[in-house]
Design a protein around this motif. Structure first.
Motif, PDB file in Angstrom:
ATOM      1  N   ASN A  43      50.798  22.680 -21.972  1.00 20.39           N
ATOM      2  CA  ASN A  43      50.456  24.379 -21.738  1.00 20.39           C
ATOM      3  C   ASN A  43      50.306  25.035 -23.161  1.00 20.39           C
ATOM      4  OD1 ASN A  43      50.608  23.660 -18.989  1.00 20.39           O
ATOM      5  ND2 ASN A  43      53.094  24.333 -19.282  1.00 20.39           N
ATOM      6  N   VAL A  44      49.588  26.246 -23.228  1.00 19.32           N
ATOM      7  CA  VAL A  44      49.330  27.089 -24.351  1.00 19.32           C
ATOM      8  C   VAL A  44      50.163  28.391 -24.035  1.00 19.32           C
ATOM      9  CG1 VAL A  44      47.760  27.888 -25.981  1.00 19.32           C
ATOM     10  CG2 VAL A  44      47.436  25.594 -25.067  1.00 19.32           C
ATOM     11  N   GLU A  45      50.697  29.033 -24.972  1.00 16.27           N
ATOM     12  CA  GLU A  45      51.115  30.127 -24.929  1.00 16.27           C
ATOM     13  C   GLU A  45      50.608  31.193 -25.873  1.00 16.27           C
ATOM     14  OE1 GLU A  45      53.725  33.482 -23.584  1.00 16.27           O
ATOM     15  OE2 GLU A  45      52.708  31.531 -22.713  1.00 16.27           O
ATOM     16  N   ILE A  46      50.336  32.399 -25.849  1.00 21.54           N
ATOM     17  CA  ILE A  46      49.552  33.116 -26.605  1.00 21.54           C
ATOM     18  C   ILE A  46      50.389  34.617 -26.881  1.00 21.54           C
ATOM     19  CG2 ILE A  46      47.501  34.497 -27.100  1.00 21.54           C
ATOM     20  CD1 ILE A  46      46.015  32.426 -25.224  1.00 21.54           C
ATOM     21  N   HIS A  47      50.730  34.963 -28.430  1.00 21.68           N
ATOM     22  CA  HIS A  47      51.487  36.116 -28.472  1.00 21.68           C
ATOM     23  C   HIS A  47      50.787  36.827 -29.710  1.00 21.68           C
ATOM     24  CE1 HIS A  47      55.056  34.232 -26.617  1.00 21.68           C
ATOM     25  NE2 HIS A  47      54.859  35.263 -25.916  1.00 21.68           N
ATOM     26  N   ILE A  48      51.140  38.038 -29.800  1.00 17.68           N
ATOM     27  CA  ILE A  48      50.684  38.825 -30.969  1.00 17.68           C
ATOM     28  C   ILE A  48      51.190  38.274 -32.231  1.00 17.68           C
ATOM     29  CG2 ILE A  48      50.275  41.113 -32.003  1.00 17.68           C
ATOM     30  CD1 ILE A  48      49.764  42.328 -29.313  1.00 17.68           C
ATOM     31  N   VAL A  72      48.915  32.724 -32.215  1.00 18.59           N
ATOM     32  CA  VAL A  72      49.362  34.108 -32.400  1.00 18.59           C
ATOM     33  C   VAL A  72      48.273  34.850 -33.195  1.00 18.59           C
ATOM     34  CG1 VAL A  72      51.811  33.512 -32.189  1.00 18.59           C
ATOM     35  CG2 VAL A  72      50.616  33.281 -34.285  1.00 18.59           C
ATOM     36  N   TRP A  73      48.506  36.045 -33.439  1.00 23.38           N
ATOM     37  CA  TRP A  73      47.677  36.940 -34.328  1.00 23.38           C
ATOM     38  C   TRP A  73      48.456  36.830 -35.645  1.00 23.38           C
ATOM     39  CZ3 TRP A  73      42.827  38.602 -35.207  1.00 23.38           C
ATOM     40  CH2 TRP A  73      42.887  39.493 -36.306  1.00 23.38           C
ATOM     41  N   GLU A  74      49.706  36.851 -35.687  1.00 16.96           N
ATOM     42  CA  GLU A  74      50.541  37.023 -37.010  1.00 16.96           C
ATOM     43  C   GLU A  74      51.913  36.035 -36.793  1.00 16.96           C
ATOM     44  OE1 GLU A  74      53.148  40.452 -39.483  1.00 16.96           O
ATOM     45  OE2 GLU A  74      51.723  40.890 -37.924  1.00 16.96           O
ATOM     46  N   HIS A  75      51.929  35.255 -37.757  1.00  9.70           N
ATOM     47  CA  HIS A  75      53.030  34.303 -37.548  1.00  9.70           C
ATOM     48  C   HIS A  75      53.984  34.790 -38.711  1.00  9.70           C
ATOM     49  CE1 HIS A  75      55.131  30.454 -37.481  1.00  9.70           C
ATOM     50  NE2 HIS A  75      55.101  30.334 -38.682  1.00  9.70           N
ATOM     51  N   ASP A  76      55.373  35.143 -37.969  1.00  9.97           N
ATOM     52  CA  ASP A  76      56.508  35.795 -38.436  1.00  9.97           C
ATOM     53  C   ASP A  76      57.722  34.880 -38.429  1.00  9.97           C
ATOM     54  OD1 ASP A  76      56.702  36.281 -35.982  1.00  9.97           O
ATOM     55  OD2 ASP A  76      57.162  38.585 -36.254  1.00  9.97           O
ATOM     56  N   THR A  77      57.673  33.763 -37.726  1.00 11.95           N
ATOM     57  CA  THR A  77      58.791  32.912 -37.493  1.00 11.95           C
ATOM     58  C   THR A  77      58.477  31.598 -36.782  1.00 11.95           C
ATOM     59  OG1 THR A  77      61.248  32.637 -36.815  1.00 11.95           O
ATOM     60  CG2 THR A  77      59.447  33.871 -35.172  1.00 11.95           C
ATOM     61  N   ASP A  78      59.062  30.595 -37.024  1.00 11.60           N
ATOM     62  CA  ASP A  78      58.787  29.321 -36.218  1.00 11.60           C
ATOM     63  C   ASP A  78      59.308  29.493 -34.736  1.00 11.60           C
ATOM     64  OD1 ASP A  78      57.180  27.928 -38.252  1.00 11.60           O
ATOM     65  OD2 ASP A  78      59.192  27.227 -39.252  1.00 11.60           O
ATOM     66  N   VAL A  79      58.824  28.690 -33.801  1.00  2.00           N
ATOM     67  CA  VAL A  79      59.670  28.698 -32.404  1.00  2.00           C
ATOM     68  C   VAL A  79      59.725  27.115 -32.276  1.00  2.00           C
ATOM     69  CG1 VAL A  79      58.484  30.723 -31.766  1.00  2.00           C
ATOM     70  CG2 VAL A  79      57.503  28.901 -31.306  1.00  2.00           C
ATOM     71  N   PRO A  88      53.870  23.582 -32.577  1.00  3.97           N
ATOM     72  CA  PRO A  88      52.649  23.766 -33.543  1.00  3.97           C
ATOM     73  C   PRO A  88      52.155  25.361 -33.297  1.00  3.97           C
ATOM     74  CG  PRO A  88      52.410  21.598 -32.645  1.00  3.97           C
ATOM     75  CD  PRO A  88      53.445  22.232 -31.897  1.00  3.97           C
ATOM     76  N   THR A  89      51.790  25.702 -34.365  1.00  2.74           N
ATOM     77  CA  THR A  89      51.243  27.306 -34.212  1.00  2.74           C
ATOM     78  C   THR A  89      49.831  27.481 -35.048  1.00  2.74           C
ATOM     79  OG1 THR A  89      53.435  28.240 -34.207  1.00  2.74           O
ATOM     80  CG2 THR A  89      51.640  29.817 -34.742  1.00  2.74           C
ATOM     81  N   VAL A  90      48.788  28.148 -34.226  1.00  2.00           N
ATOM     82  CA  VAL A  90      47.753  28.595 -34.858  1.00  2.00           C
ATOM     83  C   VAL A  90      47.527  29.981 -35.232  1.00  2.00           C
ATOM     84  CG1 VAL A  90      45.288  28.688 -34.507  1.00  2.00           C
ATOM     85  CG2 VAL A  90      46.298  26.423 -34.059  1.00  2.00           C
ATOM     86  N   VAL A  91      47.545  30.446 -36.232  1.00  2.00           N
ATOM     87  CA  VAL A  91      47.296  31.931 -36.598  1.00  2.00           C
ATOM     88  C   VAL A  91      46.058  32.504 -36.653  1.00  2.00           C
ATOM     89  CG1 VAL A  91      47.964  33.653 -38.173  1.00  2.00           C
ATOM     90  CG2 VAL A  91      49.289  31.646 -37.954  1.00  2.00           C
ATOM     91  N   LEU A  92      45.502  33.212 -35.656  1.00  2.00           N
ATOM     92  CA  LEU A  92      44.152  33.806 -35.471  1.00  2.00           C
ATOM     93  C   LEU A  92      43.556  34.724 -36.565  1.00  2.00           C
ATOM     94  CD1 LEU A  92      43.900  34.354 -31.479  1.00  2.00           C
ATOM     95  CD2 LEU A  92      43.035  32.547 -32.653  1.00  2.00           C
ATOM     96  N   LYS A  93      44.700  35.323 -37.212  1.00  2.00           N
ATOM     97  CA  LYS A  93      44.274  36.408 -38.212  1.00  2.00           C
ATOM     98  C   LYS A  93      43.679  35.574 -39.220  1.00  2.00           C
ATOM     99  CE  LYS A  93      46.858  40.010 -40.845  1.00  2.00           C
ATOM    100  NZ  LYS A  93      48.277  40.411 -40.976  1.00  2.00           N
ATOM    101  N   PHE A 101      40.429  42.590 -33.533  1.00  2.00           N
ATOM    102  CA  PHE A 101      41.637  42.736 -33.111  1.00  2.00           C
ATOM    103  C   PHE A 101      42.217  44.024 -32.761  1.00  2.00           C
ATOM    104  CE2 PHE A 101      46.593  43.082 -34.010  1.00  2.00           C
ATOM    105  CZ  PHE A 101      46.804  42.586 -32.872  1.00  2.00           C
ATOM    106  N   GLN A 102      41.706  45.198 -33.708  1.00  2.00           N
ATOM    107  CA  GLN A 102      41.945  46.626 -33.463  1.00  2.00           C
ATOM    108  C   GLN A 102      41.502  47.134 -32.218  1.00  2.00           C
ATOM    109  OE1 GLN A 102      44.280  48.125 -35.089  1.00  2.00           O
ATOM    110  NE2 GLN A 102      44.833  46.376 -36.449  1.00  2.00           N
ATOM    111  N   ASN A 103      40.110  46.645 -32.090  1.00  2.00           N
ATOM    112  CA  ASN A 103      39.395  46.878 -30.930  1.00  2.00           C
ATOM    113  C   ASN A 103      40.034  46.472 -29.519  1.00  2.00           C
ATOM    114  OD1 ASN A 103      37.353  48.153 -32.167  1.00  2.00           O
ATOM    115  ND2 ASN A 103      36.032  46.515 -32.111  1.00  2.00           N
TER     116      ASN A 103
END
Length: 407
Positions: A43-48, A72-79, A88-93, A101-103
């Motif tokens: 599975n894949v999980e998505i967060h800001i 995620v949009w912003e990576h501020d910690t490992d999970v 594993p984390t991919v940062v869309l930013k 993203f603002q829109n």
């Protein structure tokens, strides 16, 4: 999107995005992702933000142990999973323009809005909006066609039976639709064929099955129908015990079930092989002619059996025919053409455009955002838009939402 990498520089290739989950749990089920040379399924999980994982208490939920990728949009910690392995984390930013993203945030910053895009709905260009509304109309038509397909299976592919059931249901409108449908399902269509040459017998059949002849009323016409129904009930072994009770409350007299059933009886008395006639007609004006029928003479001075009223010719109105065309005729034509492999899209579009827009709270609200609904096609499309996209926050699957995000 190419050259995706995880935060620890692993090369990512999405083999299969999986199934979007609209309920609780990870956002996408059964995805396949290749990281470096290893293929992962899960599975894949998505967060800001990455930290939203802990904000939502996913670390305490074993459902999230099979997440193979965190987007995620912003990576501020490992999970981590419960076994302490890092997800594993991919940062869309790193890959998407900030304005996009603002829109997105603006669109979903819902604060007592009727729909997410209500402040910007009127900025969408005509080509995008009209193309999307046409597609939405056919989505709604397909939903109605699915219901017809089920009736078709139950009737062993008898189109006349299906038409009768759909017409009867829609003669009952919203208040009595299910009751009228239960009436139609209580009588085999062969009985309709055998009685439709006799106007009195056909109305007696409808009124009797609907339970409108059960009380003793000292009115000549009521007694005539009751006698005819008694004969039919015995001859065809009719049973109306499962017919849903009819409602008169809060209905305009012109929509009383007595009037609508009498008009329905007139329609089937005057037109043999109604299905073939409907398939052959391809203009709204010709449908107005086909449905130009009235009640039995008794109902010119009555809305109910007991009370006499001012004499009026109770002919089916064009507005009522419009409803029948949109809710019965066009779905039937669409479904029949699909079964035969024929293309009737242009014909259906032309007829839907030729019918006046419906008036209801949804259409009125959209018209306040932008004066847009000028036909029944548009009003049906707007109902589909509101119920299947706006109410479900499916802006990313909506052409309007996509246009606003990509501005």
């Amino acid at each position: 999107m190419h050259d995706l990498k995880t935060t620890d520089n692993g090369e990512v290739a999405v083999v299969h995005s999986g199934q979007h989950n609209l309920n609780s749990g990870p956002d996408f089920f059964n995805a396949q992702v290749k990281i470096d040379d290893q293929l992962w399924a899960g599975n894949v999980e998505i967060h800001i933000k990455s930290s939203d994982w802990f904000l939502h208490n996913h670390e305490q939920d074993p459902t999230y142990d099979n997440v193979i990728l965190h987007v995620v949009w912003e990576h501020d910690t490992d999970v981590f999973r419960s076994n302490n392995t890092t997800i594993p984390t991919v940062v869309l930013k790193d890959y998407i323009d900030e304005s996009l993203f603002q829109n997105y945030l603006k669109l979903f910053s819902k604060k007592d809005k009727w729909i997410n895009c209500e402040n910007d709905f009127n900025t969408i260009d005509d080509f995008t909006l009209n193309h999307w509304l046409e597609r939405l109309y056919f989505e709604r038509l397909e939903r109605k066609a699915n219901a017809i397909s089920e009736l078709l299976k139950a009737s062993k592919n008898n189109w006349e039976t299906v038409l009768f059931k759909m017409l009867t249901k829609n003669f009952g409108l919203k208040v009595n639709g299910e009751a009228f449908l239960s009436l139609a399902e209580s009588v085999d269509f062969s009985v309709i064929r055998k009685t439709q040459n006799d106007r009195i017998s056909l109305e007696a059949l409808f009124m009797g099955q609907a339970g409108l002849l059960e009380r003793d009323i000292d009115i000549g016409y009521h007694q005539e129908l009751d006698k005819a129904y008694g004969f039919l009930k015995q001859k065809f072994q009719l049973d109306n015990s499962y017919v849903v009770p009819l409602q008169f409350f809060r209905l305009r007299p012109s929509n009383f079930p007595t009037i609508r059933l009498s008009q329905l009886a007139s329609l089937y008395h005057e037109h043999q092989n109604l299905f073939s006639k409907i398939i052959a007609i391809n203009s709204v004006e010709d449908f107005y002619k086909l449905f130009h029928v009235s009640t039995a003479p008794f109902w010119k001075t009555h809305y109910t059996f007991e009370k006499e009223s001012k004499a009026t010719e109770k002919i089916i109105t064009k507005a009522f025919v419009d409803l029948l065309i949109m809710n019965t005729i066009l779905p039937i034509k669409f479904c029949y053409a699909h079964q035969k492999g024929a293309r009737v899209h242009d014909e259906l579009l032309n007829m839907a455009h030729a019918i006046a827009s419906e008036k209801n709270t949804i259409v009125d609200a959209f018209n306040r955002l932008q004066k847009i609904s000028n036909s029944a096609l548009i009003s049906q499309a707007l109902i589909q838009l509101k119920s299947e996209y706006c109410d479900k926050n499916k802006c990313l699957q909506c052409a309007v939402g996509n246009a606003l995000i990509h501005k």
